[in-house]
Design a protein around this motif. Sequence first.
Motif, mmCIF file in Angstrom:
data_model
loop_
_atom_site.group_PDB
_atom_site.id
_atom_site.type_symbol
_atom_site.label_atom_id
_atom_site.label_comp_id
_atom_site.label_asym_id
_atom_site.label_seq_id
_atom_site.Cartn_x
_atom_site.Cartn_y
_atom_site.Cartn_z
ATOM 1 N N PHE A 18 2.784 -15.096 -0.293
ATOM 2 C CA PHE A 18 2.071 -13.834 -0.479
ATOM 3 C C PHE A 18 2.590 -12.737 0.449
ATOM 4 C CE2 PHE A 18 -1.032 -16.861 -2.299
ATOM 5 C CZ PHE A 18 -1.003 -16.351 -3.578
ATOM 6 N N SER A 19 3.263 -13.120 1.528
ATOM 7 C CA SER A 19 3.889 -12.104 2.377
ATOM 8 C C SER A 19 5.069 -11.452 1.672
ATOM 9 C CB SER A 19 4.370 -12.723 3.691
ATOM 10 O OG SER A 19 3.274 -13.222 4.415
ATOM 11 N N ALA A 20 5.573 -12.090 0.634
ATOM 12 C CA ALA A 20 6.717 -11.543 -0.110
ATOM 13 C C ALA A 20 6.275 -10.650 -1.265
ATOM 14 C CB ALA A 20 7.594 -12.688 -0.635
ATOM 15 N N CYS A 21 4.964 -10.413 -1.384
ATOM 16 C CA CYS A 21 4.456 -9.507 -2.416
ATOM 17 C C CYS A 21 4.566 -8.072 -1.925
ATOM 18 C CB CYS A 21 2.982 -9.784 -2.712
ATOM 19 S SG CYS A 21 2.694 -11.334 -3.569
ATOM 20 N N SER A 22 4.867 -7.165 -2.839
ATOM 21 C CA SER A 22 4.903 -5.752 -2.480
ATOM 22 C C SER A 22 4.488 -4.922 -3.685
ATOM 23 C CB SER A 22 6.309 -5.355 -2.027
ATOM 24 O OG SER A 22 7.230 -5.568 -3.081
ATOM 25 N N ASP A 23 4.061 -3.716 -3.420
ATOM 26 C CA ASP A 23 3.851 -2.715 -4.466
ATOM 27 C C ASP A 23 2.861 -3.149 -5.549
ATOM 28 O OD1 ASP A 23 4.080 -0.363 -5.794
ATOM 29 O OD2 ASP A 23 5.974 -0.866 -6.779
ATOM 30 N N TYR A 24 1.603 -3.030 -5.246
ATOM 31 C CA TYR A 24 0.579 -3.336 -6.245
ATOM 32 C C TYR A 24 0.516 -2.232 -7.300
ATOM 33 C CZ TYR A 24 -3.983 -4.149 -8.336
ATOM 34 O OH TYR A 24 -4.991 -4.355 -9.228
ATOM 35 N N ASN A 25 0.701 -2.596 -8.536
ATOM 36 C CA ASN A 25 0.600 -1.662 -9.661
ATOM 37 C C ASN A 25 -0.799 -1.797 -10.256
ATOM 38 O OD1 ASN A 25 0.590 -0.572 -12.285
ATOM 39 N ND2 ASN A 25 2.794 -0.905 -12.512
ATOM 40 N N ARG A 26 -1.650 -0.817 -9.951
ATOM 41 C CA ARG A 26 -3.041 -0.956 -10.352
ATOM 42 C C ARG A 26 -3.213 -0.803 -11.863
ATOM 43 N NH1 ARG A 26 -8.356 0.397 -10.604
ATOM 44 N NH2 ARG A 26 -9.640 -0.387 -8.901
ATOM 45 N N GLY A 27 -2.383 0.071 -12.461
ATOM 46 C CA GLY A 27 -2.485 0.298 -13.904
ATOM 47 C C GLY A 27 -2.263 -0.980 -14.693
ATOM 48 N N LEU A 28 -1.215 -1.692 -14.349
ATOM 49 C CA LEU A 28 -0.914 -2.932 -15.067
ATOM 50 C C LEU A 28 -1.500 -4.149 -14.353
ATOM 51 C CD1 LEU A 28 2.803 -2.383 -16.192
ATOM 52 C CD2 LEU A 28 0.764 -2.384 -17.631
ATOM 53 N N ARG A 74 -9.174 -12.443 -5.266
ATOM 54 C CA ARG A 74 -8.552 -11.126 -5.235
ATOM 55 C C ARG A 74 -9.617 -10.047 -5.243
ATOM 56 N NH1 ARG A 74 -6.398 -9.387 -10.807
ATOM 57 N NH2 ARG A 74 -7.718 -7.625 -10.398
ATOM 58 N N GLN A 75 -9.247 -8.924 -4.667
ATOM 59 C CA GLN A 75 -10.151 -7.779 -4.657
ATOM 60 C C GLN A 75 -9.312 -6.537 -4.840
ATOM 61 O OE1 GLN A 75 -13.643 -7.760 -2.721
ATOM 62 N NE2 GLN A 75 -13.865 -5.811 -3.794
ATOM 63 N N ARG A 76 -9.613 -5.785 -5.892
ATOM 64 C CA ARG A 76 -8.822 -4.587 -6.159
ATOM 65 C C ARG A 76 -9.366 -3.414 -5.364
ATOM 66 N NH1 ARG A 76 -8.255 -4.076 -12.602
ATOM 67 N NH2 ARG A 76 -6.589 -2.659 -12.039
ATOM 68 N N GLY A 77 -8.458 -2.690 -4.708
ATOM 69 C CA GLY A 77 -8.838 -1.467 -4.029
ATOM 70 C C GLY A 77 -8.149 -0.293 -4.686
ATOM 71 N N ASP A 78 -8.372 0.894 -4.149
ATOM 72 C CA ASP A 78 -7.773 2.086 -4.745
ATOM 73 C C ASP A 78 -6.257 2.055 -4.674
ATOM 74 O OD1 ASP A 78 -9.802 3.432 -5.801
ATOM 75 O OD2 ASP A 78 -10.115 4.814 -4.120
ATOM 76 N N LEU A 79 -5.746 1.761 -3.501
ATOM 77 C CA LEU A 79 -4.290 1.782 -3.329
ATOM 78 C C LEU A 79 -3.811 0.467 -2.744
ATOM 79 C CD1 LEU A 79 -3.738 5.430 -2.026
ATOM 80 C CD2 LEU A 79 -2.942 4.476 -4.182
ATOM 81 N N ARG A 91 -2.689 -8.229 2.261
ATOM 82 C CA ARG A 91 -2.937 -6.938 1.640
ATOM 83 C C ARG A 91 -1.644 -6.430 1.022
ATOM 84 N NH1 ARG A 91 -6.529 -2.557 4.532
ATOM 85 N NH2 ARG A 91 -7.990 -4.127 3.783
ATOM 86 N N VAL A 92 -1.687 -6.134 -0.265
ATOM 87 C CA VAL A 92 -0.507 -5.611 -0.949
ATOM 88 C C VAL A 92 -0.750 -4.145 -1.280
ATOM 89 C CG1 VAL A 92 1.053 -5.880 -2.907
ATOM 90 C CG2 VAL A 92 -0.121 -7.888 -1.977
ATOM 91 N N PRO A 93 -0.047 -3.234 -0.603
ATOM 92 C CA PRO A 93 -0.291 -1.814 -0.836
ATOM 93 C C PRO A 93 0.388 -1.321 -2.111
ATOM 94 C CG PRO A 93 1.410 -2.090 0.834
ATOM 95 C CD PRO A 93 0.974 -3.479 0.423
ATOM 96 N N THR A 94 -0.144 -0.256 -2.655
ATOM 97 C CA THR A 94 0.499 0.433 -3.760
ATOM 98 C C THR A 94 1.516 1.406 -3.189
ATOM 99 O OG1 THR A 94 -1.466 0.272 -5.133
ATOM 100 C CG2 THR A 94 0.087 2.016 -5.690
ATOM 101 N N ARG A 95 2.729 1.342 -3.683
ATOM 102 C CA ARG A 95 3.730 2.291 -3.235
ATOM 103 C C ARG A 95 3.408 3.628 -3.887
ATOM 104 N NH1 ARG A 95 8.794 1.463 -5.945
ATOM 105 N NH2 ARG A 95 8.783 -0.644 -5.153
ATOM 106 N N VAL A 96 3.213 4.633 -3.062
ATOM 107 C CA VAL A 96 2.859 5.940 -3.600
ATOM 108 C C VAL A 96 4.143 6.624 -4.057
ATOM 109 C CG1 VAL A 96 1.824 8.174 -3.127
ATOM 110 C CG2 VAL A 96 0.846 6.087 -2.134
ATOM 111 N N ARG A 97 4.168 6.954 -5.326
ATOM 112 C CA ARG A 97 5.378 7.558 -5.890
ATOM 113 C C ARG A 97 5.307 9.070 -5.741
ATOM 114 N NH1 ARG A 97 3.864 3.051 -8.062
ATOM 115 N NH2 ARG A 97 5.410 1.500 -8.674
#
Length: 100
Positions: A18-28, A74-79, A91-97
């Motif tokens: 799970f440390s190798a996870c990155s960039d949570y895409n909330r839409g998908l 799992r728990q979905r947050g805003d970003l 914690r997997v953050p969303t990369r802000v584009r």
Amino acid sequence: MLIPCLACESRFKPDEYFSACSDYNRGLDLVSWTCPRCGNRDDLRVLPGELGFGYPHRGRFDVHDRVRVPGLRRQRGDLRLDISLDRASWRVPTRVRQVA
Ligand SMILES: [Zn+2]
């Protein structure tokens, strides 16, 4: 409990995985995962008690393969997406584009 890379079949402890996870895409509802061993990149969905692997299709993500991970939550947050298993959490953050 070890979680496999579907490309090279190396197996990882949850912390390494799970440390190798990155960039949570909330839409998908996906996280990107990069294998620390072979560098393969995969998109996966974290679900209660399992991981879902599949393909984006018409703006959705269809899960085709599931890997059971008993106790996964799992728990979905805003970003971000918060993942927890036993007493550990990631914690997997969303990369802000940037909008050009
Ligand atoms: Zn791999």
